[in-house]
Scaffold this motif. Structure first.
Motif, PDB file in Angstrom:
ATOM      1  N   ALA A  55     -21.299  29.011   0.088  1.00 31.05           N
ATOM      2  CA  ALA A  55     -21.711  30.259  -0.553  1.00 31.05           C
ATOM      3  C   ALA A  55     -21.045  30.416  -1.915  1.00 31.05           C
ATOM      4  CB  ALA A  55     -21.368  31.446   0.349  1.00 31.05           C
ATOM      5  N   ALA A  56     -19.746  30.074  -1.974  1.00 28.94           N
ATOM      6  CA  ALA A  56     -19.037  30.162  -3.260  1.00 28.94           C
ATOM      7  C   ALA A  56     -19.664  29.225  -4.281  1.00 28.94           C
ATOM      8  CB  ALA A  56     -17.562  29.829  -3.058  1.00 28.94           C
ATOM      9  N   GLY A  57     -19.988  28.009  -3.839  1.00 30.30           N
ATOM     10  CA  GLY A  57     -20.637  27.063  -4.749  1.00 30.30           C
ATOM     11  C   GLY A  57     -21.971  27.564  -5.248  1.00 30.30           C
ATOM     12  N   GLY A  58     -22.737  28.177  -4.335  1.00 25.88           N
ATOM     13  CA  GLY A  58     -24.035  28.715  -4.732  1.00 25.88           C
ATOM     14  C   GLY A  58     -23.915  29.823  -5.761  1.00 25.88           C
ATOM     15  N   VAL A  59     -22.935  30.702  -5.555  1.00 31.84           N
ATOM     16  CA  VAL A  59     -22.713  31.802  -6.508  1.00 31.84           C
ATOM     17  C   VAL A  59     -22.310  31.247  -7.873  1.00 31.84           C
ATOM     18  CG1 VAL A  59     -21.225  33.756  -7.064  1.00 31.84           C
ATOM     19  CG2 VAL A  59     -22.168  33.526  -4.764  1.00 31.84           C
ATOM     20  N   LEU A  60     -21.420  30.256  -7.871  1.00 34.92           N
ATOM     21  CA  LEU A  60     -20.973  29.670  -9.141  1.00 34.92           C
ATOM     22  C   LEU A  60     -22.123  28.983  -9.873  1.00 34.92           C
ATOM     23  CD1 LEU A  60     -17.541  28.230  -7.979  1.00 34.92           C
ATOM     24  CD2 LEU A  60     -17.877  30.065  -9.643  1.00 34.92           C
ATOM     25  N   LEU A  61     -22.965  28.273  -9.141  1.00 34.48           N
ATOM     26  CA  LEU A  61     -24.094  27.595  -9.784  1.00 34.48           C
ATOM     27  C   LEU A  61     -25.134  28.600 -10.279  1.00 34.48           C
ATOM     28  CD1 LEU A  61     -24.552  24.492  -7.462  1.00 34.48           C
ATOM     29  CD2 LEU A  61     -23.624  24.541  -9.782  1.00 34.48           C
ATOM     30  N   ALA A  62     -25.352  29.660  -9.507  1.00 36.06           N
ATOM     31  CA  ALA A  62     -26.279  30.701  -9.966  1.00 36.06           C
ATOM     32  C   ALA A  62     -25.753  31.368 -11.230  1.00 36.06           C
ATOM     33  CB  ALA A  62     -26.487  31.735  -8.859  1.00 36.06           C
ATOM     34  N   SER A  63     -24.442  31.621 -11.255  1.00 31.16           N
ATOM     35  CA  SER A  63     -23.834  32.226 -12.441  1.00 31.16           C
ATOM     36  C   SER A  63     -23.974  31.306 -13.653  1.00 31.16           C
ATOM     37  CB  SER A  63     -22.356  32.521 -12.180  1.00 31.16           C
ATOM     38  OG  SER A  63     -22.210  33.520 -11.197  1.00 31.16           O
ATOM     39  N   THR A  64     -23.836  29.996 -13.412  1.00 31.30           N
ATOM     40  CA  THR A  64     -24.013  29.036 -14.508  1.00 31.30           C
ATOM     41  C   THR A  64     -25.426  29.117 -15.064  1.00 31.30           C
ATOM     42  OG1 THR A  64     -22.399  27.546 -13.480  1.00 31.30           O
ATOM     43  CG2 THR A  64     -23.878  26.597 -15.131  1.00 31.30           C
TER      44      THR A  64
END
Length: 247
Positions: A55-64
């Protein structure tokens, strides 16, 4: 008038290829993306905490993705809208503080057929990829406005221009890069100094910064510019301050 054709002509310009404005804070967004990928890979290799890590990875990639949309497209659309809203007559002298590779400077110049658009910057590559006066002037040529654009190497806290030299001063996410609060407020004072009475200051910056500029000047209320100007998410949304210098 076909507004879509007008917008396209502003983007591609006289040379047939669009200006290239680079990426804001390239090291930051690269780090954000790397952190997102690393989190997703870590989630794939572990059993405990896998869901949270993914989930953290998904949030970071979405933010990117949101960040890249803003820096490559969103901010350009927002400034087109705000400059249209400003109702420039076409003969103004406009100064863009922290002009970088010219996104706002050139958008303004397209609206100043008998005016002048002046950019000032210290040309930090940390703040914008490929930043330099040559890139800005090349973008002005690509947009077909080289005849009404000039750039200067100048510190926003000590501008090399006379009092009342400009009708409009703009700044897009630049003043906050000055490291001290005193320096940021000095830059705001300098912007007001070089404005003529009745001239306008148009600033896009992070809400806490824009709020301090407004409080320092004793006028204006920053308003949010919406999702197209989010650097990763609403927690880094940009606001707009419009101030008129008293006559």
């Amino acid at each position: 008038m076909d507004l879509s054709r007008l917008a396209a002509s502003r983007r591609t310009g006289a040379l047939g290829w669009p200006p290239r404005y680079g990426v804001d804070a390239p090291a930051f967004v690269a780090g954000l993306g790397v952190a997102g990928v690393a989190s997703c890979l870590a989630a794939a290799r572990r059993r405990r905490g896998r869901v949270a890590m993914a989930a953290a990875g998904g949030v970071l990639l979405a933010s990117t993705g949101v960040y890249l949309h803003t820096t490559l497209r969103g901010k350009l659309r927002v400034w087109e809208r705000e400059l249209d809203r400003a109702g420039l007559k076409g003969d103004e002298r406009l100064l863009d503080l922290g002009c970088g590779r010219g996104a706002v400077l050139i958008a303004a110049a397209t609206r100043l057929p008998s005016g002048r658009a002046v950019g000032a910057d210290l040309w930090s590559g940390k703040d914008q990829s490929g930043n330099g006066p040559e890139a800005t002037l090349a973008n002005a040529a690509a947009a077909g406005v080289a005849d009404r654009v000039e750039v200067h190497t100048a510190d926003m806290t000590a501008l090399p221009f006379a009092d009342g030299s400009f009708d409009v001063v703009t700044s897009a996410l630049a003043i906050h890069n000055i490291p001290s609060s005193e320096g940021r407020l000095r830059a705001v004072d300098e912007a007001m100094r070089v404005l003529r009475p009745g001239g306008r200051l148009l600033v896009a910056d992070l809400w806490p910064m824009a709020r301090k500029y407004a409080a320092h000047l004793g006028q204006g209320a920053p308003r949010p510019l919406g999702p197209e100007y989010w650097y990763g998410g609403p927690w880094a949304g940009i606001t707009f301050l419009h101030v008129i210098k008293e006559r």
